[in-house]
Design a protein around this motif. Structure first.
Motif, PDB file in Angstrom:
ATOM      1  N   MET A 264       3.408   9.517  13.278  1.00 28.59           N
ATOM      2  CA  MET A 264       2.898  10.840  13.583  1.00 28.59           C
ATOM      3  C   MET A 264       1.677  11.113  12.712  1.00 28.59           C
ATOM      4  O   MET A 264       1.755  11.004  11.489  1.00 28.59           O
ATOM      5  CB  MET A 264       3.970  11.903  13.335  1.00 28.59           C
ATOM      6  N   LEU A 265       0.576  11.432  13.351  1.00 30.30           N
ATOM      7  CA  LEU A 265      -0.657  11.800  12.668  1.00 30.30           C
ATOM      8  C   LEU A 265      -0.904  13.274  12.951  1.00 30.30           C
ATOM      9  O   LEU A 265      -1.197  13.646  14.087  1.00 30.30           O
ATOM     10  CB  LEU A 265      -1.826  10.953  13.180  1.00 30.30           C
ATOM     11  N   HIS A 266      -0.749  14.097  11.941  1.00 30.24           N
ATOM     12  CA  HIS A 266      -0.931  15.537  12.110  1.00 30.24           C
ATOM     13  C   HIS A 266      -2.233  15.944  11.423  1.00 30.24           C
ATOM     14  O   HIS A 266      -2.314  15.916  10.194  1.00 30.24           O
ATOM     15  CB  HIS A 266       0.250  16.301  11.534  1.00 30.24           C
ATOM     16  N   TYR A 267      -3.217  16.298  12.226  1.00 26.64           N
ATOM     17  CA  TYR A 267      -4.510  16.724  11.708  1.00 26.64           C
ATOM     18  C   TYR A 267      -4.482  18.235  11.522  1.00 26.64           C
ATOM     19  O   TYR A 267      -4.261  18.986  12.464  1.00 26.64           O
ATOM     20  CB  TYR A 267      -5.638  16.297  12.652  1.00 26.64           C
ATOM     21  N   MET A 268      -4.719  18.636  10.260  1.00 24.29           N
ATOM     22  CA  MET A 268      -4.649  20.041   9.874  1.00 24.29           C
ATOM     23  C   MET A 268      -6.060  20.585   9.643  1.00 24.29           C
ATOM     24  O   MET A 268      -6.985  19.825   9.364  1.00 24.29           O
ATOM     25  CB  MET A 268      -3.845  20.174   8.577  1.00 24.29           C
TER      26      MET A 268
ATOM     27  N   MET B 166     -18.568  12.838  13.436  1.00 23.85           N
ATOM     28  CA  MET B 166     -17.970  11.622  12.910  1.00 23.85           C
ATOM     29  C   MET B 166     -17.391  11.891  11.524  1.00 23.85           C
ATOM     30  O   MET B 166     -18.077  12.413  10.659  1.00 23.85           O
ATOM     31  CB  MET B 166     -19.009  10.508  12.825  1.00 23.85           C
ATOM     32  N   ALA B 167     -16.135  11.534  11.343  1.00 18.40           N
ATOM     33  CA  ALA B 167     -15.487  11.719  10.046  1.00 18.40           C
ATOM     34  C   ALA B 167     -15.933  10.613   9.100  1.00 18.40           C
ATOM     35  O   ALA B 167     -15.906   9.447   9.452  1.00 18.40           O
ATOM     36  CB  ALA B 167     -13.975  11.698  10.216  1.00 18.40           C
TER      37      ALA B 167
ATOM     38  N   ILE C  33     -13.422  13.429  14.769  1.00 22.39           N
ATOM     39  CA  ILE C  33     -12.705  14.622  14.326  1.00 22.39           C
ATOM     40  C   ILE C  33     -13.577  15.337  13.303  1.00 22.39           C
ATOM     41  O   ILE C  33     -14.429  14.700  12.668  1.00 22.39           O
ATOM     42  CB  ILE C  33     -11.321  14.286  13.723  1.00 22.39           C
ATOM     43  N   PRO C  34     -13.410  16.613  13.112  1.00 21.20           N
ATOM     44  CA  PRO C  34     -14.224  17.323  12.112  1.00 21.20           C
ATOM     45  C   PRO C  34     -13.999  16.769  10.701  1.00 21.20           C
ATOM     46  O   PRO C  34     -12.887  16.388  10.335  1.00 21.20           O
ATOM     47  CB  PRO C  34     -13.730  18.766  12.220  1.00 21.20           C
ATOM     48  N   ASP C  35     -15.067  16.745   9.937  1.00 26.76           N
ATOM     49  CA  ASP C  35     -15.028  16.231   8.567  1.00 26.76           C
ATOM     50  C   ASP C  35     -14.027  16.949   7.675  1.00 26.76           C
ATOM     51  O   ASP C  35     -13.454  16.349   6.775  1.00 26.76           O
ATOM     52  CB  ASP C  35     -16.404  16.365   7.911  1.00 26.76           C
ATOM     53  N   ASP C  36     -13.835  18.228   7.896  1.00 22.43           N
ATOM     54  CA  ASP C  36     -13.014  18.986   6.957  1.00 22.43           C
ATOM     55  C   ASP C  36     -11.523  19.024   7.307  1.00 22.43           C
ATOM     56  O   ASP C  36     -10.739  19.637   6.589  1.00 22.43           O
ATOM     57  CB  ASP C  36     -13.555  20.412   6.792  1.00 22.43           C
ATOM     58  N   TRP C  37     -11.113  18.381   8.375  1.00 17.01           N
ATOM     59  CA  TRP C  37      -9.688  18.321   8.678  1.00 17.01           C
ATOM     60  C   TRP C  37      -8.999  17.370   7.709  1.00 17.01           C
ATOM     61  O   TRP C  37      -9.590  16.396   7.237  1.00 17.01           O
ATOM     62  CB  TRP C  37      -9.454  17.830  10.090  1.00 17.01           C
TER      63      TRP C  37
ATOM     64  N   THR D 203      -3.439  24.751   6.712  1.00 25.15           N
ATOM     65  CA  THR D 203      -2.482  25.771   7.133  1.00 25.15           C
ATOM     66  C   THR D 203      -2.188  25.735   8.626  1.00 25.15           C
ATOM     67  O   THR D 203      -1.140  26.200   9.049  1.00 25.15           O
ATOM     68  CB  THR D 203      -2.990  27.185   6.769  1.00 25.15           C
ATOM     69  N   LYS D 204      -3.119  25.203   9.422  1.00 27.22           N
ATOM     70  CA  LYS D 204      -2.939  25.192  10.873  1.00 27.22           C
ATOM     71  C   LYS D 204      -2.963  23.761  11.395  1.00 27.22           C
ATOM     72  O   LYS D 204      -3.870  22.997  11.081  1.00 27.22           O
ATOM     73  CB  LYS D 204      -4.052  25.986  11.556  1.00 27.22           C
ATOM     74  N   LEU D 205      -1.973  23.439  12.192  1.00 25.67           N
ATOM     75  CA  LEU D 205      -1.961  22.143  12.868  1.00 25.67           C
ATOM     76  C   LEU D 205      -2.960  22.206  14.014  1.00 25.67           C
ATOM     77  O   LEU D 205      -2.800  22.991  14.946  1.00 25.67           O
ATOM     78  CB  LEU D 205      -0.557  21.830  13.394  1.00 25.67           C
ATOM     79  N   MET D 206      -3.994  21.381  13.935  1.00 27.39           N
ATOM     80  CA  MET D 206      -5.024  21.383  14.969  1.00 27.39           C
ATOM     81  C   MET D 206      -4.638  20.471  16.124  1.00 27.39           C
ATOM     82  O   MET D 206      -4.799  20.835  17.283  1.00 27.39           O
ATOM     83  CB  MET D 206      -6.365  20.959  14.373  1.00 27.39           C
TER      84      MET D 206
END
Length: 160
Positions: free
Chosen positions: A67-71, A22-23, A52-56, A76-79
């Motif tokens: 657009m929601l882009h979770y990195m 849980m974020a 989603i992971p806490d650190d994204w 550096t990486k689009l998850m």
């Protein structure tokens, strides 16, 4: 060979470590608009994932659709990319080569990437695919080449 051993170790660690949690707080990047700001600008339901992971971090864009882009934590990486717009009815004809999936009682369509399982230019194994569904009047398109189908479905099913 060394790369494959490292990759195997990473995959084992990821499988053993509960990555989806849980974020507590969304970390916005790139001076993105917040979800609250976006919700005030549109006339449809803005769905967001709860698991989603806490650190994204998240990078939001609002044109031509939401657009929601979770990195990843290093930004550096689009998850996973989640695109939202006003919903419209979906039919099997819209996604003829996709697998039917259930997302909280909504009919969804999953299509694996054609090059799934191959290694990309950066040495990562391509996984995931394209997931589409309509929920609460909102059309959702989720894409990932880094998450498995199962992870994508877990995130999709946590969206409210």
């Amino acid at each position: 060979m060394v790369f494959l051993i490292r990759l195997l170790i990473v995959l084992i660690l990821l499988n053993c470590y509960p990555m989806i949690i849980m974020a507590k707080e969304i970390k916005y990047n790139h001076n993105s608009k917040t979800i609250s700001e976006i919700k005030k600008e549109v006339d449809f339901t803005v769905l967001t994932p709860k698991r989603i992971p806490d650190d994204w971090t998240i990078d939001t864009k609002t044109s031509p659709w939401i657009m929601l882009h979770y990195m990843d934590s290093k930004d550096t990486k689009l998850m996973v990319a989640i695109h939202l717009r006003r919903g419209f009815p979906l039919s099997d004809d819209d996604f003829p080569h996709s697998q039917h999936v259930d997302i909280k009682g909504n009919k969804g369509f999953f299509k694996e990437w054609i090059d799934s399982g191959e290694v990309d230019k950066k040495g990562a194994i391509i996984t995931g695919g394209l997931l589409n569904w309509v929920q609460n009047g909102t059309y959702v398109e989720m894409r990932s080449s880094r998450l498995t189908k199962e992870r994508m479905l877990e995130i999709a099913r946590s969206m409210n």
